[in-house]
Design an enzyme around this catalytic site. Sequence first.
Site, PDB file in Angstrom:
ATOM      1  N   ARG A 204       0.812  -1.217   0.000  1.00  0.00           N
ATOM      2  CA  ARG A 204       0.000   0.000   0.000  1.00  0.00           C
ATOM      3  C   ARG A 204       0.847   1.269   0.000  1.00  0.00           C
ATOM      4  O   ARG A 204       0.312   2.375   0.024  1.00  0.00           O
ATOM      5  CB  ARG A 204      -0.912   0.018   1.233  1.00  0.00           C
TER       6      ARG A 204
ATOM      7  N   ASP B  47      -2.287   1.844  17.240  1.00  0.00           N
ATOM      8  CA  ASP B  47      -2.855   1.957  15.890  1.00  0.00           C
ATOM      9  C   ASP B  47      -4.365   2.194  16.028  1.00  0.00           C
ATOM     10  O   ASP B  47      -5.154   1.764  15.190  1.00  0.00           O
ATOM     11  CB  ASP B  47      -2.565   0.713  15.064  1.00  0.00           C
TER      12      ASP B  47
END
Length: 391
Positions: free
Chosen positions: A163, A287
């Site tokens: 990504r 996260d």
Amino acid sequence: MITLIKRADIYGPEPLGIHDVLLVGDKIAAIGDNLEVELPVELTVIDANELKLTPGFIDSHVHILGGGGEGGFKTRTPEATLTTFTQNGVTTVVGTLGTDGITRSLKSLLAKARALTEEGITCFIYTGSYRLPLTTLTGSIMEDIILIDKVIGIGEVALSDHRSSQPTFDEFIRAVADARVGGMLSGKVGIVNVHMGDGKTNLDYLIRAVTDTELPITQFVPTHINRNPELFEAGIEFAQLGGVIDFTGNTDPEAAERDYGEVPFYKGLSRLQKAGCSPHSYTLTSDGQGSLPVFDEAGNLTGLGVGTSSVLLEEVKRAVAYGHPLDVPLRAVTENPARILKLANKGRIDVGRDADLLLLDKDLNLNTVIARGQIMVRDGNTLVHGTFENN
Ligand code: ZN
């Protein structure tokens, strides 16, 4: 706001014994024994009765605006709220965009950081997203860091991931150089938060930056370092060279270890110790609000979860249950992130530092949370809610 905490078992994060702590305004004013305070205004007294007093947790990698979207629009995750943090003992947050720098904007990220600050915790942001050249607020990395108080670095810039924008080394290193000088000129850290994926190149760019350029190793924090065994091995080498590596917490580390070879935080701590790495060489982040996409070997998305700051305390508890003294995992969410991010008033219980504090019971369950001197959670009850949260 004047609060006297009586007889707390202080972990600053190292064990300091049982003492009283006086908070005046948003600072720690005094630490001592049998502190007596006479005031013409109301004094709040908390009898800690030997509960453990620790610095408030720093979660330095959170998608405060929400993140994700890697499975289409409906997979964009929701924004964090104040109690997302306070109910999990987090009093300082660093917000980041993530994969999506198109439908998520830095202006919104900055506004969200200001909102969380107004609501009572401390919040900073990284400028940019996964991709290089970096999207910025002002048009340049240096101007963002120098001119915008909340911006302390760039990231999360994605490397070794399908990504990522697949930046060249030169492209990467130029962005790092701008962050460094921007940090120097503004008295901030100017750090580069690097998202590490499951790719083959692991920490190659970071090691090359340290060996082939003048950039110091403290310019980088590679995150998700425990996501697979090879990356973690590279992370240990990075820590041995004097770098800091960032673990991403997991709600089910055993399953993640079994299914993906993820290295649980508590085992990673032992590995770092065995490798002779500094007790300042690691941090732990959640996260939070990010999507936790699951890909098959062909890179197809097969499932999604949402991260949460609750993993910080869960991972600290697991590490203690595994046999680590409390200060070892505690450093990962207090002193170490404060040091690497140059947050001078955070991360330790010292006179003059910010009154960001937690009281934990003997099982390390959260009892009380104080952020910048304000009691947010007391005896497990939330006293302060976010603006749009139901009271
Ligand atoms: Zn990431």
